[in-house]
Design a protein around this motif. Structure first.
Motif, short mmCIF file in Angstrom:
data_model
loop_
_atom_site.label_atom_id
_atom_site.label_comp_id
_atom_site.label_asym_id
_atom_site.label_seq_id
_atom_site.Cartn_x
_atom_site.Cartn_y
_atom_site.Cartn_z
N CYS A 205 -13.40 -66.35 62.75
CA CYS A 205 -13.56 -67.52 61.89
C CYS A 205 -14.03 -68.72 62.71
N PRO A 206 -14.51 -69.77 62.05
CA PRO A 206 -14.95 -70.98 62.77
C PRO A 206 -13.78 -71.72 63.42
N GLY A 207 -14.10 -72.42 64.52
CA GLY A 207 -13.08 -73.22 65.20
C GLY A 207 -13.70 -74.34 65.99
N LEU A 224 -3.15 -83.66 62.82
CA LEU A 224 -2.40 -83.38 61.59
C LEU A 224 -3.21 -83.80 60.36
N VAL A 225 -3.83 -84.97 60.42
CA VAL A 225 -4.66 -85.43 59.30
C VAL A 225 -5.87 -84.50 59.12
N LEU A 226 -6.50 -84.11 60.22
CA LEU A 226 -7.63 -83.20 60.14
C LEU A 226 -7.23 -81.89 59.49
N GLN A 227 -6.09 -81.35 59.89
CA GLN A 227 -5.61 -80.10 59.31
C GLN A 227 -5.37 -80.24 57.80
N GLU A 228 -4.77 -81.34 57.40
CA GLU A 228 -4.50 -81.55 55.99
C GLU A 228 -5.80 -81.72 55.19
N ARG A 229 -6.75 -82.47 55.74
CA ARG A 229 -8.02 -82.65 55.04
C ARG A 229 -8.78 -81.34 54.90
N LEU A 230 -8.75 -80.51 55.95
CA LEU A 230 -9.43 -79.21 55.88
C LEU A 230 -8.80 -78.33 54.83
N THR A 231 -7.47 -78.33 54.78
CA THR A 231 -6.77 -77.54 53.77
C THR A 231 -7.15 -78.00 52.37
N THR A 232 -7.19 -79.31 52.19
CA THR A 232 -7.54 -79.86 50.87
C THR A 232 -8.94 -79.46 50.44
N THR A 233 -9.91 -79.59 51.35
CA THR A 233 -11.30 -79.32 50.99
C THR A 233 -11.60 -77.83 50.90
N ALA A 234 -11.32 -77.10 51.98
CA ALA A 234 -11.75 -75.70 52.05
C ALA A 234 -10.90 -74.78 51.20
N ARG A 236 -8.07 -75.90 48.70
CA ARG A 236 -7.69 -76.35 47.36
C ARG A 236 -8.91 -76.67 46.49
N GLU A 237 -9.92 -77.33 47.06
CA GLU A 237 -11.06 -77.74 46.25
C GLU A 237 -12.12 -76.67 46.12
N LYS A 238 -12.44 -75.98 47.22
CA LYS A 238 -13.55 -75.01 47.19
C LYS A 238 -13.10 -73.56 47.10
N GLY A 239 -11.86 -73.27 47.47
CA GLY A 239 -11.36 -71.91 47.38
C GLY A 239 -12.05 -70.93 48.29
N ILE A 240 -12.49 -71.37 49.49
CA ILE A 240 -13.21 -70.47 50.40
C ILE A 240 -12.45 -70.25 51.71
N SER A 241 -11.24 -70.78 51.81
CA SER A 241 -10.43 -70.61 53.01
C SER A 241 -8.96 -70.55 52.60
N TYR A 242 -8.17 -69.90 53.45
CA TYR A 242 -6.74 -69.79 53.15
C TYR A 242 -5.88 -70.56 54.12
N ASP A 243 -6.15 -70.39 55.43
CA ASP A 243 -5.22 -70.90 56.43
C ASP A 243 -5.94 -71.73 57.48
N VAL A 244 -5.28 -72.78 57.95
CA VAL A 244 -5.75 -73.60 59.07
C VAL A 244 -4.74 -73.45 60.20
N GLY A 245 -5.22 -73.12 61.39
CA GLY A 245 -4.33 -72.94 62.54
C GLY A 245 -4.68 -73.88 63.67
N GLY A 246 -3.75 -74.04 64.58
CA GLY A 246 -3.98 -74.94 65.70
C GLY A 246 -3.29 -74.46 66.96
N GLU A 247 -3.78 -74.93 68.09
CA GLU A 247 -3.25 -74.58 69.41
C GLU A 247 -3.59 -75.72 70.35
N ALA A 264 -12.24 -67.99 56.69
CA ALA A 264 -13.29 -68.20 55.69
C ALA A 264 -13.48 -66.94 54.86
N ARG A 265 -13.77 -67.14 53.59
CA ARG A 265 -14.11 -66.01 52.75
C ARG A 265 -15.40 -65.39 53.26
N GLU A 266 -15.50 -64.07 53.16
CA GLU A 266 -16.67 -63.38 53.69
C GLU A 266 -17.95 -63.95 53.08
N GLY A 267 -18.90 -64.26 53.95
CA GLY A 267 -20.16 -64.82 53.52
C GLY A 267 -20.18 -66.33 53.42
#
Length: 493
Positions: A205-207, A224-234, A236-247, A264-267
């Motif tokens: 997946c992208p990183g 933390l804000v970046l992670q929350e914004r990514l979750t919201t967009t990818a 909740r809004e677009k339905g093309i991602s499930y999980d955001v991870g960090g290290e 990311a959803r395939e494709g």
């Protein structure tokens, strides 16, 4: 949090929920290996754990980028037994079990971090230190026994250990580790970078990787804000991602590499990557809303009231001791976080994006711009486009060139101080003999691994006359860097 010393080892403890947990941590991880000895820390961990008898209490061990931990949860007497067996095994490793544990590790197939984070670290640091994270190396069965013993003597000592406990030290506690000092480390320098880069890698997946100061409250809020914004967009809004991870990788007491990825959803990988890049840029341009900052502050304030957090606090204390960084109490962090402004968050994100690295799965193409509107260049290993260097040019066999258009474009160039591969895209990959980190031997062929991440096959079956390149390589490179293909790897892989 209380502190004492047992047999020369610092011990930190705090009351936590029963049963008691003990964690023996060492300041050694993947970053302390070489390409030739990738996996040696994990092998030592397995050798030590193999000395345990059959027990009923919970116990395990792990190897991370910077630390190795042995931990158990149970009655005080059980923890005393666990720590005694592990310490004695580390002091006198059962090297007769190397072959068996190498096979177990090959079956385990674990990774030190998420594959996308590992690829980002390799692009940042090359094939050393943190950059070793995605590499398999020669294989557990190709690590010399003397290298295993030497690694244990250097890193698994009293001077490089910290014990943490969720209760007072139990009666009879001993830590029979060998004497030794904590190794002095120099902060690892990243590969040269003159701007942001993206590359297609063998990742799921992208990183994104961003470099910034350690122990930075604005950076913590930014991620933390970046992670929350990514979750919201990818999600909740677009339905093309499930999980955001960090290290994070604490490269030095002053510098930390922050890594974030989202599946990311395939494709839809390219779309998700663009969301990641554009969301980070907007955060750098405009910063977060004050409401977003306050939300993360409130979340942290709630988190520190959780009594189950005692193990995490102790782990942070041990890391600070082992890695040489500052230790912040919950109260310290609250003070720091309350002082964060949206402008500070925007500033640290903007600085991190100057040398950001973005990776996407193979086959994904991107068209990105930086904050000034300039195209984001394609990164990867140390390839260049330009004239071929001087040297003896070796081409694929005539039959291959007749049948395969790509073979007509490929060539191997043997120079006086290294080898160069021109790939079928026209890019040049050069590995100087002085920059070789490993040479895999397969009968009359060699696979050369370079310090900047390039891999070049030197194979008479692929290039006519490559025997001369094999001979030159063997003569110029330290024989200790050569190894035969692991017996634990299928020949079909």
């Amino acid at each position: 949090m209380e502190q004492t010393v047992v047999d020369g080892v610092p011990v930190y403890w705090a009351e936590g929920p029963a049963p008691m947990t003990a964690t023996l941590a060492f300041g050694v991880g993947t970053r302390d290996e070489s390409f030739r000895t990738i996996g040696v820390t994990h092998l030592i961990e397995h050798l030590a754990m193999s000395a345990l008898p059959r027990v009923h209490y919970e116990h395990n061990a792990s190897v991370e980028l910077e630390t190795t931990q042995f931990f158990a949860t149970g009655k005080p007497a059980q923890l005393v037994e666990f720590l005694d067996v592990v310490c004695r095994a580390l002091a006198d490793l059962p090297l007769d079990r190397v072959e068996k544990e190498a096979g177990v590790l090959a079956a385990e197939g674990s990774q030190v971090t998420h594959p996308t984070a590992a690829a980002l670290l390799a692009r940042r640091f090359g094939t050393s230190g943190y950059g070793l994270a995605p590499w398999a190396g020669p294989g557990y069965d190709r690590i010399p026994a003397e290298a295993v013993a030497a690694h244990a003597r250097r890193y698994f000592t009293k001077g490089n250990a910290v014990l943490t406990l969720t209760g007072p030290p139990p009666e009879g506690l001993r830590l029979a580790l060998p004497d030794g000092e904590r190794p002095a480390r120099v902060a690892q320098e990243p590969l040269p970078a003159d701007g942001p880069r993206w590359s297609a890698e063998n990742v799921p997946c992208p990183g994104l990787s961003l470099t910034g100061p350690s122990a930075s409250a604005p950076w913590n809020i930014a991620m933390l804000v970046l992670q929350e914004r990514l979750t919201t967009t990818a999600r909740r809004e677009k339905g093309i991602s499930y999980d955001v991870g960090g290290e994070r990788a604490d490269v030095s007491p002053e510098t930390t590499e922050r890594l974030i990825w989202l599946d990311a959803r395939e494709g839809r990988e390219a779309e998700v990557a663009e969301i990641l890049w554009n969301t980070a840029q907007r955060l750098a341009d405009d910063g977060p809303d004050q409401e977003e900052v306050d939300h993360e502050l409130a979340a942290f304030a709630e988190l520190i009231d959780d009594p189950r957090l005692v193990v995490a606090r102790l782990d942070l204390r041990a890391r600070a001791e082992l890695l040489g960084g500052p230790y912040y109490t919950d109260e310290d962090w609250l003070v720091e976080l309350k002082a964060v402004t949206p402008e500070q968050v925007a500033a640290v994100m903007a600085e991190g994006l100057r040398t950001a690295l973005l990776v996407v799965p193979e086959g994904v193409a991107l068209d990105l711009s930086d904050r000034d509107g300039a195209p984001v260049a394609v990164g990867g290993c140390a390839r260049v486009i330009g004239p071929e260097p001087d040297g003896r040019v070796l081409r694929p066999p005539l039959a291959a060139r007749v049948l395969n258009g790509a073979a007509r474009r490929v060539r191997l160039i043997l120079g006086t101080d290294g080898v160069t591969l021109r790939d079928d895209d026209g890019d040049l990959h050069t590995i100087r003999f002085a920059d070789v980190v490993g040479v895999e031997v397969q009968d009359g062929a060699r696979t050369v691994f370079g310090r900047h991440g390039c891999v070049i096959p030197v194979d008479p079956d692929l290039f006519r006359g490559a025997e001369a390149a094999v001979a030159a390589l063997d003569a110029a490179v330290d024989p200790a860097l050569r190894y035969r293909t692991s017996d634990l790897v299928s020949r079909d892989e």
